[in-house]
Design a protein around this motif. Structure first.
Motif, PDB file in Angstrom:
ATOM      1  N   LEU A 302       0.836  -1.213   0.000  1.00 55.14           N
ATOM      2  CA  LEU A 302       0.000   0.000   0.000  1.00 55.14           C
ATOM      3  C   LEU A 302       0.868   1.260   0.000  1.00 55.14           C
ATOM      4  O   LEU A 302       0.572   2.233  -0.707  1.00 55.14           O
ATOM      5  CB  LEU A 302      -0.924   0.012   1.222  1.00 55.14           C
ATOM      6  CG  LEU A 302      -2.196  -0.839   1.132  1.00 55.14           C
ATOM      7  CD1 LEU A 302      -2.958  -0.762   2.449  1.00 55.14           C
ATOM      8  CD2 LEU A 302      -3.090  -0.386  -0.030  1.00 55.14           C
ATOM      9  N   LEU A 303       1.935   1.230   0.787  1.00 52.05           N
ATOM     10  CA  LEU A 303       2.833   2.393   0.821  1.00 52.05           C
ATOM     11  C   LEU A 303       3.462   2.624  -0.562  1.00 52.05           C
ATOM     12  O   LEU A 303       3.501   3.765  -1.041  1.00 52.05           O
ATOM     13  CB  LEU A 303       3.923   2.190   1.881  1.00 52.05           C
ATOM     14  CG  LEU A 303       5.015   3.271   1.916  1.00 52.05           C
ATOM     15  CD1 LEU A 303       4.429   4.654   2.224  1.00 52.05           C
ATOM     16  CD2 LEU A 303       6.093   2.917   2.945  1.00 52.05           C
ATOM     17  N   GLY A 324      11.812   4.099   6.956  1.00 45.64           N
ATOM     18  CA  GLY A 324      13.068   4.040   7.695  1.00 45.64           C
ATOM     19  C   GLY A 324      14.149   4.884   7.047  1.00 45.64           C
ATOM     20  O   GLY A 324      13.912   6.017   6.603  1.00 45.64           O
ATOM     21  N   ALA A 325      15.327   4.327   6.981  1.00 49.44           N
ATOM     22  CA  ALA A 325      16.480   5.078   6.470  1.00 49.44           C
ATOM     23  C   ALA A 325      16.394   5.335   4.965  1.00 49.44           C
ATOM     24  O   ALA A 325      17.191   6.103   4.422  1.00 49.44           O
ATOM     25  CB  ALA A 325      17.765   4.323   6.804  1.00 49.44           C
ATOM     26  N   ARG A 330      13.443   7.720  -1.143  1.00 48.49           N
ATOM     27  CA  ARG A 330      12.110   7.396  -1.672  1.00 48.49           C
ATOM     28  C   ARG A 330      11.162   8.596  -1.696  1.00 48.49           C
ATOM     29  O   ARG A 330      10.175   8.592  -2.418  1.00 48.49           O
ATOM     30  CB  ARG A 330      11.492   6.249  -0.864  1.00 48.49           C
ATOM     31  CG  ARG A 330      12.290   4.947  -1.044  1.00 48.49           C
ATOM     32  CD  ARG A 330      11.589   3.768  -0.454  1.00 48.49           C
ATOM     33  NE  ARG A 330      10.358   3.427  -1.154  1.00 48.49           N
ATOM     34  CZ  ARG A 330       9.425   2.623  -0.663  1.00 48.49           C
ATOM     35  NH1 ARG A 330       9.576   2.092   0.537  1.00 48.49           N
ATOM     36  NH2 ARG A 330       8.337   2.359  -1.354  1.00 48.49           N
ATOM     37  N   LEU A 331      11.439   9.600  -0.901  1.00 57.05           N
ATOM     38  CA  LEU A 331      10.498  10.729  -0.829  1.00 57.05           C
ATOM     39  C   LEU A 331      10.912  11.937  -1.650  1.00 57.05           C
ATOM     40  O   LEU A 331      10.123  12.871  -1.816  1.00 57.05           O
ATOM     41  CB  LEU A 331      10.310  11.170   0.629  1.00 57.05           C
ATOM     42  CG  LEU A 331       9.561  10.178   1.497  1.00 57.05           C
ATOM     43  CD1 LEU A 331       9.557  10.642   2.939  1.00 57.05           C
ATOM     44  CD2 LEU A 331       8.131  10.015   0.997  1.00 57.05           C
ATOM     45  N   HIS A 335       5.164  15.188  -3.109  1.00 56.81           N
ATOM     46  CA  HIS A 335       4.405  16.192  -2.358  1.00 56.81           C
ATOM     47  C   HIS A 335       3.881  15.491  -1.108  1.00 56.81           C
ATOM     48  O   HIS A 335       2.870  14.808  -1.146  1.00 56.81           O
ATOM     49  CB  HIS A 335       3.254  16.719  -3.228  1.00 56.81           C
ATOM     50  CG  HIS A 335       2.453  17.775  -2.534  1.00 56.81           C
ATOM     51  ND1 HIS A 335       1.484  18.508  -3.152  1.00 56.81           N
ATOM     52  CD2 HIS A 335       2.471  18.224  -1.272  1.00 56.81           C
ATOM     53  CE1 HIS A 335       0.952  19.344  -2.294  1.00 56.81           C
ATOM     54  NE2 HIS A 335       1.538  19.192  -1.146  1.00 56.81           N
ATOM     55  N   ALA A 336       4.631  15.591  -0.019  1.00 57.38           N
ATOM     56  CA  ALA A 336       4.243  14.865   1.192  1.00 57.38           C
ATOM     57  C   ALA A 336       4.496  15.699   2.429  1.00 57.38           C
ATOM     58  O   ALA A 336       5.378  16.559   2.450  1.00 57.38           O
ATOM     59  CB  ALA A 336       5.041  13.557   1.291  1.00 57.38           C
TER      60      ALA A 336
END
Ligand SMILES: NC(=O)C1=CN([C@@H]2O[C@H](COP(=O)(O)OP(=O)(O)OC[C@H]3O[C@@H](n4cnc5c(N)ncnc54)[C@H](O)[C@@H]3O)[C@@H](O)[C@H]2O)[C@@H](O)CC1
Ligand SMILES: [K+]
Length: 457
Positions: A302-303, A324-325, A330-331, A335-336
């Motif tokens: 889901l993530l 995690g690390a 990954r980001l 837009h988070a």
């Protein structure tokens, strides 16, 4: 609950020194500034003392210089003031010492008085207080009904709020700006109520304390989708995702979806499956991933799908643990808004160097996302380095589920198109907690979100 001025600038010791140097370079004298600082503090002391006996402690630096001005100002107006000193001041502080015509007694032997004014150390504290000084300060504070600190409680590290053997204060009069020590860590508790005094030294900062947001009721032509659509991904612990969904509803989202197998929650909550249609729904203004998600393969899937979709994300709880690390890689470019507590933050970004503000700014810049670094001292940092600190939230918030409520609030403000959804949500969360009162539980907090919003209209 302690009170901290809203939207007050926060500066480090070095930035404060630079602001003072600029003021001196523009023609103000250090004497004038110190007279103004002392008078500003003395006005507050006079008000709080209300005629009771005052003991002023004066240290060896400019904080002590301020203290001698406070004592003189109060004595000239007929207050009953005594002074105890530590060390021999130099420079302008020495002139202020000389201008105090009364006696200066010894810190070790002086008897406590009802009102204690702490002018031992301010932004210049550089190491833990010596044991005898810490002991004397603690003794005098115990013997006083009220302690008022000049600029900072002595023994609070200016830039990170760590405790260098401080005795604390009931009221702290911050000079020109707040310092991180007033809002972070042990310093937040040790500072008591914080007042901000104008000493004529202009201060500019990208860091501020939280301020009440200004909100609007829905316009006349509003409908459910224009008010913002929030989708919450459910998972292993349905209670958490339901709390986030209910909080988003209470915070004004017009349409809230709980996606997954859980069919619980209020009737107005829309249930959907986590199919491709959901992740591709362009109406979603914020997708919440993490509360109650779990950390198994299904949660991880889901993530992955949340990160792959184009919708704004609110990432909390298990989503942060799963990242995690790898969070930074990954980001990047997403837009988070992330809402980690300290444990989650450290697992993602490492313990690192510097204050909570420094570390949160560095992490937000690294991933290009806003981070709400939760705690009694919640620090919100955006990738541009703007910081908001919530330093007066009720400590009753430290209970299960309140983080899920915050995630829902952030999502609702994000879906509504707010300019600063994270800060607005953190303010509403803290205010709802204050309205809920002692012993609040996360479910009950949601019932007070409406009342908190009312105060912003
Ligand atoms: N720079 C200025 O002109 C102004 C300063 N102001 C006041 O000055 C304060 C800062 O002054 P200073 O930079 O002199 O610093 P402080 O007055 O906070 O203390 C510095 C002195 O204490 C010593 N010291 C540091 N930690 C110690 C410890 N643990 N035990 C014993 N001695 C210790 C230092 O060596 C130095 O002599 C501010 O907090 C504010 O109250 C205000 O008067 C406004 C104007
Ligand atoms: K002080």
């Amino acid at each position: 609950m302690r009170r901290v001025p809203e939207h007050a600038p926060i500066v480090t010791a070095a930035a404060m020194r630079a602001a003072e140097a600029a003021a001196f370079a523009s023609g103000q004298s250090q004497r004038e500034v110190m007279e103004r600082a002392g008078a500003a503090v003395a006005v507050q002391v006079a008000r709080l003392a209300a005629g009771r006996a005052i003991l002023v402690l004066a240290g060896p630096g400019n904080n002590g210089g301020d203290a001698y001005v406070v004592a003189r100002w109060l004595a000239e107006r007929g207050h009953d003031v005594t002074v105890a000193g530590l060390g021999a001041p130099t420079g302008v502080a020495a002139e202020m010492r000389a201008a105090w015509t009364g006696e200066v007694t010894d810190l070790d032997t002086v008897a406590p008085r009802v009102v204690l004014v702490d002018g031992l150390f301010g932004t210049g504290v550089s190491r833990p207080l010596a044991a005898d000084v810490a002991r004397a300060l603690a003794r005098l504070r115990r013997g006083a009904a009220i302690t008022i600190a000049i600029d900072l409680p002595s023994g609070i590290a200016t830039d990170d709020g760590s405790d260098l053997e401080a005795a604390g204060a009931d009221v702290t009069v911050a000079l020109a700006a707040l310092k991180p020590g007033h809002v972070l860590g042990d310093g937040a508790g040790a500072s008591g109520h914080v007042l901000l005094a104008d000493i004529g030294v202009p201060v500019a900062s990208h860091w501020h304390t939280l301020a009440r947001p200004s909100l609007e009721p829905p316009p006349r032509d509003a409908h459910k989708f224009t008010r913002g659509m929030v989708a919450v991904l459910g998972g292993a612990m349905p209670g958490a995702s339901r709390l986030a969904a209910r909080a988003a509803m209470a915070a004004g989202a017009g349409y809230v979806v709980l996606a997954g197998e859980d069919r619980g929650g209020p009737d107005a909550l829309v249930h959907r499956t986590t199919d491709a249609d959901l992740f591709g729904d362009p109406r979603i203004g914020a997708l919440v991933c993490g509360p109650g998600l779990g950390r198994d393969a299904a949660a991880s899937d889901l993530l992955d799908r949340a990160l792959a979709c184009e919708r704004p994300l609110v990432l909390d709880g298990d989503a942060l643990s799963l990242l995690g690390a790898d969070a930074a890689t990954r980001l990047r470019g997403k837009h988070a808004i992330l809402t980690p507590h300290s444990g989650e933050f450290d697992r993602m970004f490492g313990v690192g160097q510097g204050s909570k503000i420094d570390r949160t700014i560095a992490a937000a810049a690294r991933i290009g996302c806003t981070i709400v670094h939760k705690g009694a001292d919640t620090v919100i940092a955006d990738p541009a380095g703007r910081v908001t600190v919530s330093a007066a939230a009720p400590t009753w918030l430290a209970s299960a589920g309140t983080g899920d409520v915050l995630a829902g609030l952030v999502a609702a403000r994000c879906a509504a198109g707010a300019a600063d959804p994270a800060s607005e949500a953190v303010w509403l969360h803290a205010r709802a907690a204050a309205l809920a009162g002692a012993g609040l539980i996360a479910d009950g907090l949601i019932d007070h979100i409406g009342g908190a919003i009312e105060e912003c209209l």
